[in-house]
Design an enzyme around this catalytic site. Structure first.
Site, PDB file in Angstrom:
ATOM      1  N   HIS A  35      43.229  -5.213  36.879  1.00 37.67           N
ATOM      2  CA  HIS A  35      44.334  -4.721  36.050  1.00 37.67           C
ATOM      3  C   HIS A  35      44.374  -5.469  34.711  1.00 37.67           C
ATOM      4  O   HIS A  35      44.632  -4.873  33.660  1.00 37.67           O
ATOM      5  CB  HIS A  35      45.682  -4.944  36.748  1.00 37.67           C
ATOM      6  CG  HIS A  35      45.830  -4.230  38.051  1.00 37.67           C
ATOM      7  ND1 HIS A  35      45.782  -4.877  39.259  1.00 37.67           N
ATOM      8  CD2 HIS A  35      46.036  -2.925  38.326  1.00 37.67           C
ATOM      9  CE1 HIS A  35      45.961  -4.000  40.223  1.00 37.67           C
ATOM     10  NE2 HIS A  35      46.109  -2.816  39.698  1.00 37.67           N
ATOM     11  N   LYS A 149      37.569   2.876  36.979  1.00 37.17           N
ATOM     12  CA  LYS A 149      36.622   3.784  37.627  1.00 37.17           C
ATOM     13  C   LYS A 149      36.470   3.512  39.121  1.00 37.17           C
ATOM     14  O   LYS A 149      35.761   4.236  39.800  1.00 37.17           O
ATOM     15  CB  LYS A 149      35.243   3.672  36.956  1.00 37.17           C
ATOM     16  CG  LYS A 149      35.132   4.385  35.637  1.00 37.17           C
ATOM     17  CD  LYS A 149      33.656   4.510  35.279  1.00 37.17           C
ATOM     18  CE  LYS A 149      33.461   5.063  33.895  1.00 37.17           C
ATOM     19  NZ  LYS A 149      32.022   5.085  33.535  1.00 37.17           N
ATOM     20  N   VAL A 177      35.699  -3.750  37.974  1.00 30.99           N
ATOM     21  CA  VAL A 177      35.609  -5.220  37.872  1.00 30.99           C
ATOM     22  C   VAL A 177      35.354  -5.748  39.285  1.00 30.99           C
ATOM     23  O   VAL A 177      36.004  -5.324  40.244  1.00 30.99           O
ATOM     24  CB  VAL A 177      36.914  -5.819  37.303  1.00 30.99           C
ATOM     25  CG1 VAL A 177      36.797  -7.329  37.158  1.00 30.99           C
ATOM     26  CG2 VAL A 177      37.236  -5.177  35.948  1.00 30.99           C
TER      27      VAL A 177
END
Ligand code: PAF
Length: 281
Positions: A35, A149, A177
């Protein structure tokens, strides 16, 4: 950084910024580096003149399983610190009662991209996501919004939603990530047992091997079967699906010159993890 917990407060905070670039990062809280990356990208996109808005709202309407909702981590203080560190200007943190009218009767169903992958396994999930994101877009009226994604299907459905409903917002997809060992960051990772946490990077490893095998010419069915077998061999793991689809339509890949998506969902004990990778020949 300013915070709003009601729609009226949010509108008031946004009033002086109308006409500027407003970049939004919707979240359900339990914020992690994934985030934070989206928020930093939002800050860069908005620039010094623009505004970054984030929402922290654990949306009950998108959970198809009450246990999953109850177990979802909630860390509001830490979340606010992440938002502040990443340069967010306004955080919207409503309660479900503020967000939804008790007798709400409008649904937001996407009927093509939602019928496969996670949509086939979690009835009503994407309708709940579309409902809350469309409400957030109406409240904030962002010029841009960023989604990760890792939730590839969610990203595709939200792109479709703004296209089909003419919602004037540019949707940006951000790369997944990962932890150093390859595990995709997720708010659910903290619920993994130590054994399952140690085994979970296998998802990323097997996806990377599959990517290479596909590039080298392996058939889609073989690729899926190998990934499925690898994950099913881990004690306590139940594979929900392994599918290779067209990356845009999310349905069957009919032309292997097009970008493909290899997507996986698997239960590590009680915890459902998802991951994916784009593939080309
Ligand atoms: O990806 C999420 O965290 C949620 O699905 C979203 C987009 C914030 C909607 O509740």
């Amino acid at each position: 950084m300013q915070t709003a917990s009601t729609k009226e407060d949010l509108r008031n905070l946004l009033a002086p910024h109308r006409g500027k670039r407003i970049v939004m990062v919707p979240t359900m809280g339990a914020l992690h580096e994934g985030h934070a990356t989206l928020m930093r990208q939002a800050r860069a996109l908005a620039g010094a003149e623009g505004v970054v808005v984030s929402s922290i709202f654990l949306n009950p309407v998108q959970f198809d399983n009450a246990g999953d909702l109850a177990a979802y981590p909630q860390t509001p203080e830490a979340d606010l610190a992440v938002c502040r560190d990443c340069g967010v200007d306004i955080v919207f943190m409503p309660t479900p009662d503020i967000m939804y009218c008790g007798d709400r009767s409008i649904t937001m169903e996407e009927t093509h991209l939602s019928t496969v992958l996670c949509g086939a396994k979690r009835p009503g999930h994407f309708a709940g996501v579309c409902l809350v994101v469309s409400k957030l877009f109406n409240l904030v009226q962002p010029t841009d919004a960023i989604f990760g994604k890792k939730d590839y299907q969610q990203l595709a459905i939200l792109r479709r939603m703004v296209r089909d409903l003419d919602i004037p917002v540019s949707i940006h997809g951000a790369e997944i990530v990962r932890e150093a060992d390859g595990l995709a960051l997720s708010s659910r990772n903290v619920r993994l047992t130590p054994e399952h946490r140690a085994a979970a990077p296998t998802i990323c490893q097997t996806l990377q091997e599959a990517k290479q095998a596909y590039k080298a010419g392996a058939a889609a069915a073989t690729v899926c079967e190998t990934v499925h077998k690898t994950l099913a061999a881990i004690p306590g793991v139940q594979v929900d699906y392994v599918e290779l689809v067209d990356a845009e339509t999310l349905h069957e890949l009919t032309d292997d010159k097009r970008m493909a998506l290899l997507a996986v969902a698997a239960f590590f004990g009680e915890v459902r993890l998802i991951d994916n990778t784009e593939l080309t020949r």
